[in-house]
Structure formats: structure tokens, C-alpha cells
Design a protein around this motif. Sequence first.
Motif, PDB file in Angstrom:
ATOM      1  N   LEU A  11     -21.013  -0.825   1.140  1.00 32.22           N
ATOM      2  CA  LEU A  11     -20.494   0.131   0.540  1.00 32.22           C
ATOM      3  C   LEU A  11     -19.220   0.428  -0.305  1.00 32.22           C
ATOM      4  N   GLN A  43     -12.936   5.683   3.849  1.00 31.66           N
ATOM      5  CA  GLN A  43     -14.205   4.914   3.620  1.00 31.66           C
ATOM      6  C   GLN A  43     -14.856   4.394   4.338  1.00 31.66           C
ATOM      7  N   ASP A  72      -7.488   6.599   2.442  1.00 26.94           N
ATOM      8  CA  ASP A  72      -7.932   6.416   1.466  1.00 26.94           C
ATOM      9  C   ASP A  72      -9.591   5.318   2.348  1.00 26.94           C
ATOM     10  N   LEU A  73      -8.655   4.211   2.830  1.00 32.22           N
ATOM     11  CA  LEU A  73      -9.316   2.833   3.258  1.00 32.22           C
ATOM     12  C   LEU A  73      -9.908   3.720   4.659  1.00 32.22           C
ATOM     13  N   GLU A 132     -16.254   1.312  -3.734  1.00 33.10           N
ATOM     14  CA  GLU A 132     -15.637   2.533  -4.311  1.00 33.10           C
ATOM     15  C   GLU A 132     -14.774   1.629  -6.266  1.00 33.10           C
ATOM     16  N   THR A 170     -11.139   0.053  -6.531  1.00 32.39           N
ATOM     17  CA  THR A 170     -10.062   0.684  -5.556  1.00 32.39           C
ATOM     18  C   THR A 170      -9.495   0.085  -4.703  1.00 32.39           C
ATOM     19  N   ASP A 226     -18.435   4.762   5.884  1.00 34.89           N
ATOM     20  CA  ASP A 226     -19.916   4.017   6.460  1.00 34.89           C
ATOM     21  C   ASP A 226     -19.748   3.271   6.986  1.00 34.89           C
ATOM     22  N   PHE A 272       0.813  -1.413  -0.113  1.00 34.03           N
ATOM     23  CA  PHE A 272      -0.129   0.024  -0.219  1.00 34.03           C
ATOM     24  C   PHE A 272       1.003   1.051   0.047  1.00 34.03           C
ATOM     25  N   GLU A 281      -3.805   5.174  -0.182  1.00 41.26           N
ATOM     26  CA  GLU A 281      -4.610   4.091   0.026  1.00 41.26           C
ATOM     27  C   GLU A 281      -4.617   4.115   1.352  1.00 41.26           C
ATOM     28  N   ALA A 308      -8.063   0.660  -1.924  1.00 39.94           N
ATOM     29  CA  ALA A 308      -9.301   0.439  -0.123  1.00 39.94           C
ATOM     30  C   ALA A 308     -10.058   0.174  -0.428  1.00 39.94           C
ATOM     31  N   SER A 309     -11.046  -0.450  -1.129  1.00 35.61           N
ATOM     32  CA  SER A 309     -12.324  -1.157  -1.163  1.00 35.61           C
ATOM     33  C   SER A 309     -11.879  -1.991  -1.541  1.00 35.61           C
TER      34      SER A 309
END
Lengths: 273, 332
Positions: B78, A149, A145-146, B80, B53, A153, A138, A142, B55-56
Amino acid sequence: MYRSAVGSAAEFHAATLRGEGPGLRVLLHGFGTDQSIWDSLLERCDPAAPVLRFDHMGSGRSRAERYEPGRYASLDGYAQDLVDILDELDVRDCAVVGHSVSGMISLLAAERTDRISRLVMIASSPRYLNDGDYVGGFEVSEIEDLLRQMELDFQGWARALAPAAMANAQRPELGEDLVYSFSRSNPEILRQFARATFFTDVRHRLADCTLPVLVLQPEADVIVPREAAAYLAAGLPNGRLQVLPAQGHYPHVSAPDVVAAAIEAFLSEAEAP
Amino acid sequence: MSLGAADLATGSPVGLFTATLETRLVDVNPAFERLTGVSRETALGQPLRAFLTHASQVIYALKVETALLDRGRADEILLELQRDGGGLPVLLTLVSASDGGAVRHGALFPAPERRAYELELIAARRAADEARDARDLLLREVYHRVKNNLQTVDSLLLLQKRGLKDPDAVDALQAMRQRIFALGLVHHQLMGSSDLRSFDVGAFLRELASHLAAAARPDVRIEVEAPVLPIGLDVAIPLGLIVTELVTRALRHSFPATGGTVRVQLTPDSGEGATLRVIDDGQDGHDDAHAADVSLGLSIVRGLVGQLGGRIEPASAGTTAFEIRLPLPEPP
């Protein structure tokens, strides 16, 4: 059935102990799950061996009100929890089987106590971020970003995590309330756990761990690249890498037979004089 | 004209796909192609996570993988999708074939509103937390200043008292200082309260009693019997003043020669009320020289009891007692 004393570290982490005698195995769940993740593996392991399980802070039925941001800002707080529980139960000569981040938590705990004599790490990485030639898998952006995210959620995480912790067959309506109260604290704790996990780097501490360590790595794992697992095993003076014919980050759930066989072989070998 | 399953999939506004147990794509519909930006030919055979992505992909491993292993399905996760210019938020639902076959069925719902909504929620939660922290800080500061100002008033009264010769005037100022202490103690309790609105009545009355006892004869004791019960500012101020007046009155008039005990009892009723009793085992020594002061103290008590919506019960014959029934509403 073992009952942990009120106000003990074991109680705060909902510790459960099966069986008694020497050769205790401590099973540590990884990020985003709880101790129930070990159920299918345990069915396939030596039924005579005593087993201790517990939930990390913020996971499962741990007591989230005991959460201290400072203590759990790094993995050291989680490692100290393991040490506290082993001290409390006066455990000696145990093997710790850790999934994912718990591989590193067990390594840090082994630095702090001599109660641990063997380690098994499943899908573990000493560092998730790439660094020069080192392949962690990673980039910083990233991981950010995780974390973003995960925050996005918030309720989804609460829902995903809560049922296992809150399952109450007699009173399902109780689950709803608990899920809500749970959703206020645990996902945020979990996000901090994610931060501590994904920004950790224990590469410089591997050489000091002289315990026999079995590194079990699934063939395909989105979270831990094969290179990181190989680095981990090579960096541990008594480490050994075994690549499992298993897909995904949870080989102990998706391929419990293979994982159980590898663990039993390693532990019986380590017990030999 | 009847529409078949193929038409359903083709016309669906939702991305639909079938996949192997390892979630490698077996078939996809046009909406799936539009959402991912990848043609059907390219997509087939690829693992679903390849379109997410990075991260997803981790979230997929953490949530979808575990849910599939645990329950055989994953609902509304959820994620991305990897698109030029950033991630496209979607909700993924994935189930195993109902006949138990080695196929998974999945749906991708575009969810840009969901992300916008979550972002708003996060911003609102942060703003609310910050506003609450700022309000708490301000309230604590205000309680602190009020307490300090009351201490200043007390110091001024003390200075004034030292210059006085008239014993009645000295007594009057001393009584005023006790009242001011009760007010300050309320603000002191609020400063240390976790919700900044309420505190335990028992601890409050005990601290008040110990202050009043310090000014009494050493052979007079003050005992407090009170439950652990939260009270707010609106109740604590009059209650503190009432207890101060009644205890001060007992200390002054009931023990002219010998020591004894003053009891402060607060007993909750079955409803939202309580009974306050201030009882002493001394003699009923009403001294006419203090009549004016006594009547001031009692008129303060009457006024405060009225303010609380309570009533003073007639004292039982033969004892020096006050019995006051008070409503004790939950703190706001």
C-alpha cells in the motif's frame, strides 16, 4: 552453537553467536528488518571473525511481551539493550556494525560502555528532520504522514515482517497463527520504533564519540541524504565517510561485496597498533 | 476480432508498467498515466518512486526494496501516489520477468476503498480499546466498592457482637462475619486479576484458610491442597462459602480438647469437575447445644452445592469428612 540463558537479555533478543575469540563483530539490523538481513554480507566477510547478531525489540524473534513503552520511547532503550547483552556476554573490544538507525543506537551504546572500540554505520543519519541549513531530508509533516501510512497498513507490515521471523518449513500452518498473534503487537511496536527513529537527533552527541567510526553511505538513498551522512562523518572526531557505489538503503544486501571489502579494510586498519 | 497483448495493456483498468532492475520506467499503459497524472513521455526513464509521496518513498525503500532483494518480488504494498491535493492510495505489485531477464513488471491498483476501510478499522480498534479500558476501570471500581461495603457490614457486625452477652448470639454473628469475609475475599481477588474475571483457586483457598486459622486454636492447622486453576465469580462465591462453613464446623466441633489438622483438598477430575474434601483428624464431637447452628451451616452448604450443580457424597465411615463433587466450568 551458543545458547543464551533463559531469561537473559540475549534470549529476549534471540541473540546468535558464531565463532569465538577476540575481535568480535556485533551486527545490528535497522528499522523494519531482523538479523537475517546480514546473511549475504556475512558470506563475504572474514569467516574466522566471531559474529554476534540479535533482533531489536519488536523485530524478528525478539520477545515482544518484554516491550515497555517508556523504555523504548527513544533510542536509548535500544542502546541499553545492546549494552545489556555485551555486559551479559562480557564482550570486550568489539566492533559494532549498525545499519540505518542502528548506527545511532551503537553511538548511544558506546557512551554507556567501554566494551565497544570501533563503529561502522551503514546508511545512518544523526537526524532525519531538516533544521535550518541542516539537510535531514524530511519535514515534520512528512514524518507524521509516514507514521499515518504505517498505521494504515497495519496488516501489510505484519505480513511483510512476519515470514522472516516465523518461517517454519516443517509446519507452514503454524506460520498463519503466529502471523496473526504477531500482527497484534509487533507492527505497533514498530511504529513506535519509527517514531523514536525519525524524531531522533543525536547531532549534539557526535563530538563526544572519540572511537574510530566508518560511515558507509550508498550513492542514492531515499532515506538518508548524502548531506546528512557527510554531517555525521564530519561531526565525529574520528569519523570518516566512504560513499559506496550502491543504490538504495540496503547496500549490505544489494552490494554485499563492496560493503564487506570496506568493513574488512577498516577493521584490519583499526586493529593495527 | 482477436485482441493482442497491446490491447490488453491499453484497455486495462489497472496501471501497468515495465521497468529496469533499478525500477526505472521502460513503458507504461494509459491507466498508469491516468493514475499518476503524468504523461508516458514524461514518465519514461524516471524511477517509479519519483511518483510517490515522500512518506511513501520511505515505505517503498523499507518494504519494496527489501522484498525485491529478498524474494525478487513485492506484493500488494500500500503506497500513495503524489497527486495534487494529497496522496492517491494504490497497491503495488512488482515481479521480475519470468525468463530471468533484466526487466520488472508492475501493476498499480487504485485502492481508495482500502484506505477508507483501514481508517475505519483503526477507528474501530481505538474505540474498542477505549471501551475495554473504560469497562475494566469500572469493573475494578465496582469490585472495590463491593469489598468496601462488605467490610462496613463486617464492622457493624463486630460492633453488634461486642454488645451481646448470649454466647450463641456471639457465635452466630462470628459465623456470619466469616461468611462475609469469604465474599469480600472473592472481590479482592477479582480486583487484582489481570482479566478481571478469574483468579487462581489455590491462592484463594489458601488465603481463606489462613484467615479461618487465625480465629482457631493455635494448635489446629489448616492445610490446603489445590491446583493452580482459574475460577470465576460464579464458582468462587459458593465455593468460598462452602469451604468457610465446613472448615468452621470442623474447627468448632472436632477439636474440643486437643489440636490437629483440617485438610481442604480440591482435586480436579478428568472432566470439567473437581472433588472438594474437607477432612479433619479430630474427634467427631457433635455438640447438641450447637445443633441449630450446625444445621444452618449444613443447610447453607446443601443449598450452595445445589446451586453449583454438585452433590454431597456420603462421608466415609469412621472419619469426619465431607466429599463434594462439583462441576468447575471454565470462567466466562
